[in-house]
Design an enzyme around this catalytic site. Sequence first.
Site, PDB file in Angstrom:
ATOM      1  N   TYR A   1      40.672  26.867  52.995  1.00 45.04           N
ATOM      2  CA  TYR A   1      41.941  26.305  53.474  1.00 45.04           C
ATOM      3  C   TYR A   1      42.378  26.916  54.814  1.00 45.04           C
ATOM      4  O   TYR A   1      43.569  26.862  55.151  1.00 45.04           O
ATOM      5  CB  TYR A   1      43.033  26.471  52.421  1.00 45.04           C
ATOM      6  CG  TYR A   1      43.018  25.407  51.340  1.00 45.04           C
ATOM      7  CD1 TYR A   1      43.178  24.052  51.661  1.00 45.04           C
ATOM      8  CD2 TYR A   1      42.862  25.743  50.002  1.00 45.04           C
ATOM      9  CE1 TYR A   1      43.168  23.076  50.674  1.00 45.04           C
ATOM     10  CE2 TYR A   1      42.861  24.766  49.003  1.00 45.04           C
ATOM     11  CZ  TYR A   1      43.020  23.438  49.352  1.00 45.04           C
ATOM     12  OH  TYR A   1      43.027  22.462  48.382  1.00 45.04           O
TER      13      TYR A   1
ATOM     14  N   HIS B   1      41.539  17.892  45.245  1.00 44.95           N
ATOM     15  CA  HIS B   1      41.368  17.994  46.701  1.00 44.95           C
ATOM     16  C   HIS B   1      40.388  16.928  47.131  1.00 44.95           C
ATOM     17  O   HIS B   1      39.441  16.616  46.388  1.00 44.95           O
ATOM     18  CB  HIS B   1      40.799  19.364  47.091  1.00 44.95           C
ATOM     19  CG  HIS B   1      40.307  19.394  48.510  1.00 44.95           C
ATOM     20  ND1 HIS B   1      41.138  19.617  49.576  1.00 44.95           N
ATOM     21  CD2 HIS B   1      39.076  19.132  49.038  1.00 44.95           C
ATOM     22  CE1 HIS B   1      40.436  19.524  50.703  1.00 44.95           C
ATOM     23  NE2 HIS B   1      39.187  19.227  50.404  1.00 44.95           N
TER      24      HIS B   1
ATOM     25  N   ARG C   1      40.347   9.287  49.110  1.00 41.69           N
ATOM     26  CA  ARG C   1      41.769   9.557  49.393  1.00 41.69           C
ATOM     27  C   ARG C   1      42.658   8.482  48.749  1.00 41.69           C
ATOM     28  O   ARG C   1      43.737   8.790  48.261  1.00 41.69           O
ATOM     29  CB  ARG C   1      42.011   9.612  50.910  1.00 41.69           C
ATOM     30  CG  ARG C   1      41.255  10.707  51.658  1.00 41.69           C
ATOM     31  CD  ARG C   1      41.799  12.097  51.442  1.00 41.69           C
ATOM     32  NE  ARG C   1      43.202  12.237  51.710  1.00 41.69           N
ATOM     33  CZ  ARG C   1      43.828  13.423  51.779  1.00 41.69           C
ATOM     34  NH1 ARG C   1      43.156  14.561  51.614  1.00 41.69           N
ATOM     35  NH2 ARG C   1      45.109  13.488  51.990  1.00 41.69           N
TER      36      ARG C   1
ATOM     37  N   ASN D   1      48.431  19.430  42.269  1.00 40.17           N
ATOM     38  CA  ASN D   1      48.233  17.982  42.361  1.00 40.17           C
ATOM     39  C   ASN D   1      46.808  17.534  41.997  1.00 40.17           C
ATOM     40  O   ASN D   1      46.310  16.529  42.480  1.00 40.17           O
ATOM     41  CB  ASN D   1      48.666  17.486  43.742  1.00 40.17           C
ATOM     42  CG  ASN D   1      47.925  18.174  44.867  1.00 40.17           C
ATOM     43  OD1 ASN D   1      46.985  18.926  44.630  1.00 40.17           O
ATOM     44  ND2 ASN D   1      48.327  17.904  46.092  1.00 40.17           N
TER      45      ASN D   1
ATOM     46  N   LYS E   1      41.166  20.681  40.867  1.00 40.97           N
ATOM     47  CA  LYS E   1      41.815  21.975  41.080  1.00 40.97           C
ATOM     48  C   LYS E   1      42.093  22.663  39.728  1.00 40.97           C
ATOM     49  O   LYS E   1      41.965  22.032  38.659  1.00 40.97           O
ATOM     50  CB  LYS E   1      43.105  21.749  41.864  1.00 40.97           C
ATOM     51  CG  LYS E   1      42.868  21.229  43.293  1.00 40.97           C
ATOM     52  CD  LYS E   1      44.201  21.021  44.011  1.00 40.97           C
ATOM     53  CE  LYS E   1      43.994  20.631  45.458  1.00 40.97           C
ATOM     54  NZ  LYS E   1      45.302  20.497  46.163  1.00 40.97           N
TER      55      LYS E   1
ATOM     56  N   GLU F   1      33.079  20.828  54.605  1.00 43.11           N
ATOM     57  CA  GLU F   1      33.480  21.254  53.258  1.00 43.11           C
ATOM     58  C   GLU F   1      32.316  21.170  52.278  1.00 43.11           C
ATOM     59  O   GLU F   1      32.180  22.009  51.393  1.00 43.11           O
ATOM     60  CB  GLU F   1      34.664  20.409  52.780  1.00 43.11           C
ATOM     61  CG  GLU F   1      35.937  20.707  53.564  1.00 43.11           C
ATOM     62  CD  GLU F   1      37.131  19.863  53.116  1.00 43.11           C
ATOM     63  OE1 GLU F   1      38.200  20.008  53.716  1.00 43.11           O
ATOM     64  OE2 GLU F   1      36.992  19.057  52.171  1.00 43.11           O
TER      65      GLU F   1
HETATM   66  P1  ADP Z   1      46.011  16.949  50.759  1.00 45.36           P
HETATM   67  O1  ADP Z   1      45.461  17.786  49.610  1.00 45.36           O
HETATM   68  O2  ADP Z   1      46.645  15.672  50.269  1.00 45.36           O
HETATM   69  O3  ADP Z   1      44.977  16.704  51.841  1.00 45.36           O
HETATM   70  P2  ADP Z   1      47.208  18.918  52.541  1.00 45.36           P
HETATM   71  O4  ADP Z   1      45.865  19.060  53.145  1.00 45.36           O
HETATM   72  O5  ADP Z   1      48.364  18.638  53.458  1.00 45.36           O
HETATM   73  O6  ADP Z   1      47.220  17.781  51.403  1.00 45.36           O
HETATM   74  O7  ADP Z   1      47.581  20.228  51.736  1.00 45.36           O
HETATM   75  C1  ADP Z   1      46.589  20.924  50.994  1.00 45.36           C
HETATM   76  C2  ADP Z   1      47.178  21.306  49.656  1.00 45.36           C
HETATM   77  O8  ADP Z   1      48.247  22.234  49.858  1.00 45.36           O
HETATM   78  C3  ADP Z   1      47.846  20.171  48.865  1.00 45.36           C
HETATM   79  O9  ADP Z   1      46.926  19.368  48.157  1.00 45.36           O
HETATM   80  C4  ADP Z   1      48.754  20.937  47.932  1.00 45.36           C
HETATM   81  O10 ADP Z   1      48.036  21.544  46.853  1.00 45.36           O
HETATM   82  C5  ADP Z   1      49.261  22.036  48.875  1.00 45.36           C
HETATM   83  N1  ADP Z   1      50.495  21.636  49.563  1.00 45.36           N
HETATM   84  C6  ADP Z   1      50.626  20.728  50.558  1.00 45.36           C
HETATM   85  N2  ADP Z   1      51.909  20.610  50.967  1.00 45.36           N
HETATM   86  C7  ADP Z   1      52.619  21.468  50.197  1.00 45.36           C
HETATM   87  C8  ADP Z   1      53.998  21.830  50.116  1.00 45.36           C
HETATM   88  N3  ADP Z   1      54.910  21.251  50.913  1.00 45.36           N
HETATM   89  N4  ADP Z   1      54.365  22.739  49.187  1.00 45.36           N
HETATM   90  C9  ADP Z   1      53.437  23.337  48.374  1.00 45.36           C
HETATM   91  N5  ADP Z   1      52.132  23.060  48.403  1.00 45.36           N
HETATM   92  C10 ADP Z   1      51.711  22.139  49.297  1.00 45.36           C
HETATM   93 MG    MG Z   2      44.038  18.108  53.077  1.00 49.82          MG
END
Ligand code: ADP
Ligand code: MG
Length: 143
Positions: A51, A117, A87, A114, A11, A128
Amino acid sequence: MALERTLSIVKPDGVQKNLIGEVCRRFESAGLSIVAARMRHLTLAEAEGFYAVHKARPFYNDLCKYMTSGPVFVQVLEGEGAVARNREIMGATDPKKADTGTIRADLAASIEENVVHGSDSAENAAQEIAYFFSVTELYPRTR
Ligand code: ADP
Ligand code: MG
């Protein structure tokens, strides 16, 4: 376990912090092969499309804005159980909850920023991958 492919994205925060090589090193060390890769600066429409499943979530608009804040490094990983393996290597969404030794625990700043993705299922991985790459751009080597 089956040979799988999954989509990974370094990211904008990860690219900005010069972590592309470190992230790729962790995947390759864990036995995943990079079979396609490119840098992209996503448009807002591209981030929103990618997304779309999160459209109803409160963080959707911020997430899409963040994903367009700089270039990303998009790649396809291939290997045995690649979706789950990726993951595991990434760690939990919230770096505070991620296991030590995972990308997010070691390198991520916050639940939003974080670093990586990763597709969460084989079905989503196929969708994707197709969002960013055509089949002729994939170079499988594990066969
Ligand atoms: P992952 O990336 O672990 O699969 P999700 O699909 O639930 O997580 O969420 C997509 C992305 O949205 C996350 O990687 C993060 O960048 C963002 N995100 C998820 N939850 C939150 C939150 N509570 N507050 C802010 N950003 C979030
Ligand atoms: Mg996700």
